[in-house]
Design a protein around this motif. Structure first.
Motif, PDB file in Angstrom:
ATOM      1  N   PRO A  73       5.164  -9.645  16.812  1.00  0.00           N
ATOM      2  CA  PRO A  73       4.768  -8.946  18.041  1.00  0.00           C
ATOM      3  C   PRO A  73       3.973  -9.832  18.995  1.00  0.00           C
ATOM      4  O   PRO A  73       3.347  -9.334  19.922  1.00  0.00           O
ATOM      5  N   THR A  74       3.989 -11.141  18.769  1.00  0.00           N
ATOM      6  CA  THR A  74       3.107 -12.033  19.523  1.00  0.00           C
ATOM      7  C   THR A  74       3.610 -12.373  20.917  1.00  0.00           C
ATOM      8  O   THR A  74       2.853 -12.877  21.738  1.00  0.00           O
ATOM      9  N   PHE A  75       4.911 -12.157  21.186  1.00  0.00           N
ATOM     10  CA  PHE A  75       5.539 -12.547  22.454  1.00  0.00           C
ATOM     11  C   PHE A  75       5.643 -14.063  22.586  1.00  0.00           C
ATOM     12  O   PHE A  75       5.923 -14.586  23.662  1.00  0.00           O
ATOM     13  N   ARG A  76       5.419 -14.785  21.480  1.00  0.00           N
ATOM     14  CA  ARG A  76       5.514 -16.247  21.525  1.00  0.00           C
ATOM     15  C   ARG A  76       6.968 -16.662  21.737  1.00  0.00           C
ATOM     16  O   ARG A  76       7.860 -16.215  21.034  1.00  0.00           O
ATOM     17  N   GLY A 100       2.041 -29.490  35.551  1.00  0.00           N
ATOM     18  CA  GLY A 100       3.175 -28.691  35.111  1.00  0.00           C
ATOM     19  C   GLY A 100       3.114 -28.366  33.633  1.00  0.00           C
ATOM     20  O   GLY A 100       2.142 -28.650  32.944  1.00  0.00           O
ATOM     21  N   LEU A 101       4.169 -27.770  33.118  1.00  0.00           N
ATOM     22  CA  LEU A 101       4.244 -27.338  31.728  1.00  0.00           C
ATOM     23  C   LEU A 101       4.923 -28.394  30.875  1.00  0.00           C
ATOM     24  O   LEU A 101       5.836 -29.071  31.315  1.00  0.00           O
ATOM     25  N   LYS A 102       4.485 -28.527  29.645  1.00  0.00           N
ATOM     26  CA  LYS A 102       5.146 -29.429  28.708  1.00  0.00           C
ATOM     27  C   LYS A 102       6.422 -28.778  28.184  1.00  0.00           C
ATOM     28  O   LYS A 102       7.462 -29.414  28.041  1.00  0.00           O
ATOM     29  N   SER A 103       6.341 -27.487  27.872  1.00  0.00           N
ATOM     30  CA  SER A 103       7.472 -26.738  27.332  1.00  0.00           C
ATOM     31  C   SER A 103       7.108 -25.267  27.357  1.00  0.00           C
ATOM     32  O   SER A 103       5.926 -24.906  27.388  1.00  0.00           O
ATOM     33  N   LEU A 104       8.120 -24.419  27.349  1.00  0.00           N
ATOM     34  CA  LEU A 104       7.857 -22.992  27.263  1.00  0.00           C
ATOM     35  C   LEU A 104       7.661 -22.543  25.817  1.00  0.00           C
ATOM     36  O   LEU A 104       7.142 -21.445  25.567  1.00  0.00           O
ATOM     37  N   ILE A 105       8.085 -23.364  24.868  1.00  0.00           N
ATOM     38  CA  ILE A 105       7.980 -23.000  23.463  1.00  0.00           C
ATOM     39  C   ILE A 105       6.521 -22.752  23.085  1.00  0.00           C
ATOM     40  O   ILE A 105       5.640 -23.574  23.361  1.00  0.00           O
ATOM     41  N   ARG A 110       4.824 -13.037  28.332  1.00  0.00           N
ATOM     42  CA  ARG A 110       4.272 -12.148  29.365  1.00  0.00           C
ATOM     43  C   ARG A 110       3.572 -12.925  30.469  1.00  0.00           C
ATOM     44  O   ARG A 110       3.464 -12.442  31.601  1.00  0.00           O
ATOM     45  N   SER A 111       3.114 -14.149  30.146  1.00  0.00           N
ATOM     46  CA  SER A 111       2.410 -14.943  31.145  1.00  0.00           C
ATOM     47  C   SER A 111       3.338 -15.468  32.231  1.00  0.00           C
ATOM     48  O   SER A 111       2.864 -15.963  33.260  1.00  0.00           O
ATOM     49  N   ARG A 153      16.970  -6.653  20.030  1.00  0.00           N
ATOM     50  CA  ARG A 153      16.423  -7.309  18.843  1.00  0.00           C
ATOM     51  C   ARG A 153      17.519  -8.016  18.056  1.00  0.00           C
ATOM     52  O   ARG A 153      18.630  -7.504  17.934  1.00  0.00           O
ATOM     53  N   ILE A 154      17.177  -9.193  17.533  1.00  0.00           N
ATOM     54  CA  ILE A 154      18.064  -9.928  16.626  1.00  0.00           C
ATOM     55  C   ILE A 154      17.274 -10.228  15.356  1.00  0.00           C
ATOM     56  O   ILE A 154      16.131  -9.786  15.219  1.00  0.00           O
ATOM     57  N   ASP A 155      17.856 -11.018  14.459  1.00  0.00           N
ATOM     58  CA  ASP A 155      17.214 -11.216  13.156  1.00  0.00           C
ATOM     59  C   ASP A 155      15.925 -12.017  13.220  1.00  0.00           C
ATOM     60  O   ASP A 155      15.087 -11.918  12.333  1.00  0.00           O
ATOM     61  N   VAL A 156      15.726 -12.827  14.258  1.00  0.00           N
ATOM     62  CA  VAL A 156      14.533 -13.672  14.322  1.00  0.00           C
ATOM     63  C   VAL A 156      13.514 -13.205  15.358  1.00  0.00           C
ATOM     64  O   VAL A 156      12.458 -13.820  15.500  1.00  0.00           O
ATOM     65  N   GLY A 157      13.786 -12.146  16.071  1.00  0.00           N
ATOM     66  CA  GLY A 157      12.858 -11.679  17.085  1.00  0.00           C
ATOM     67  C   GLY A 157      13.542 -10.805  18.112  1.00  0.00           C
ATOM     68  O   GLY A 157      14.395  -9.989  17.783  1.00  0.00           O
ATOM     69  N   THR A 158      13.189 -11.011  19.374  1.00  0.00           N
ATOM     70  CA  THR A 158      13.751 -10.216  20.466  1.00  0.00           C
ATOM     71  C   THR A 158      14.240 -11.142  21.571  1.00  0.00           C
ATOM     72  O   THR A 158      13.570 -12.119  21.924  1.00  0.00           O
TER      73      THR A 158
END
Length: 240
Positions: A73-76, A100-105, A110-111, A153-158
């Protein structure tokens, strides 16, 4: 119309799962021509499970939208399509730059959206059946542009599929999207409730629901034979 041969379908799944496992382990080119109707040996159950899980996740998306996969449920963020950066107005660092960002991972998905939009996504994720809440109207934090967010939803998350929304009339546009989504959910539920083994009933139901969803004058299911000729096995059309 003959009923589906369940034994043949299971054997085909065995063969496909075995090929995928071999491909994953070897790294060689995938040779689908090796897939045969009757598998020479039974594939281990864990390979079947891995195969059925992975066929739910494609490697490509349509370019008019983008995709983010998140952990519950972390939204990571655990995965995202390359065009997310462009569509959401994001910028990643290039070598030698400090902004800038290094990565979205690893980021909280939500951010990437306006606070109210992030709250809407959080509320949807808390629901047991998120498909009935689709689509969710969200705004990019970087560009303030609106998107339809469709969650499943899939097997590893959403997975969150994002499609740019029309700007002319947000309320009207959103109402139309909600109506379309509800029609699609209803059609899928109807198909899932059909009794197994009756391919004729399945085809009849599919053409009816596709006509309702698209508004086309004529919809048909066409069956190809081994010699590449075919026949219409189910059809629905306007009276004229």
């Amino acid at each position: 119309m003959k009923p589906i041969n369940k034994g043949k379908a299971i054997a085909q799944c065995n063969a496909d799962a075995g090929l995928m496992a071999e491909f994953e382990q070897s790294g060689k080119s995938f040779n689908y021509s090796k897939s045969v109707i009757y598998a020479p040996q039974r594939v281990p159950e864990e390979q079947i499970t891995a195969y059925l899980s992975k066929i739910q996740r494609g490697g490509l998306i349509q370019p008019f939208g983008c995709m983010i996969a998140i952990e519950e449920p972390t939204f990571r963020i655990i995965s995202y399509s390359e065009n997310c950066l462009e569509l959401l107005g994001l910028h990643l660092d290039r070598e030698g730059k400090s902004k800038g960002l290094k990565s979205l991972i690893g980021m909280d998905a939500r951010s990437l959206f306006m606070p109210a939009s992030g709250a809407s996504l959080g509320k949807a994720m808390a629901s047991r059946e998120i498909s009935f809440l689709n689509p969710i109207w969200v705004y990019s934090r970087s560009t303030q542009k609106p998107f339809y967010a469709i969650l499943h939803r899939i097997d590893v998350g959403t997975v969150i599929d994002l499609e740019p929304a029309r700007l002319e009339d947000p309320a009207l546009s959103f109402t139309g999207a909600v109506h379309s989504q509800k029609l699609a959910v209803r059609a899928v539920a109807r198909l899932q409730s059909l009794p197994g083994g009756d391919i004729g009933l399945l085809c009849d139901t599919v053409v009816e629901d596709v006509q309702k969803l698209t508004g086309y004058d004529r919809v048909m299911v066409y069956k190809f034979h081994d010699d590449d000729h075919g026949e219409v096995v189910s059809e629905i059309r306007r009276s004229d």
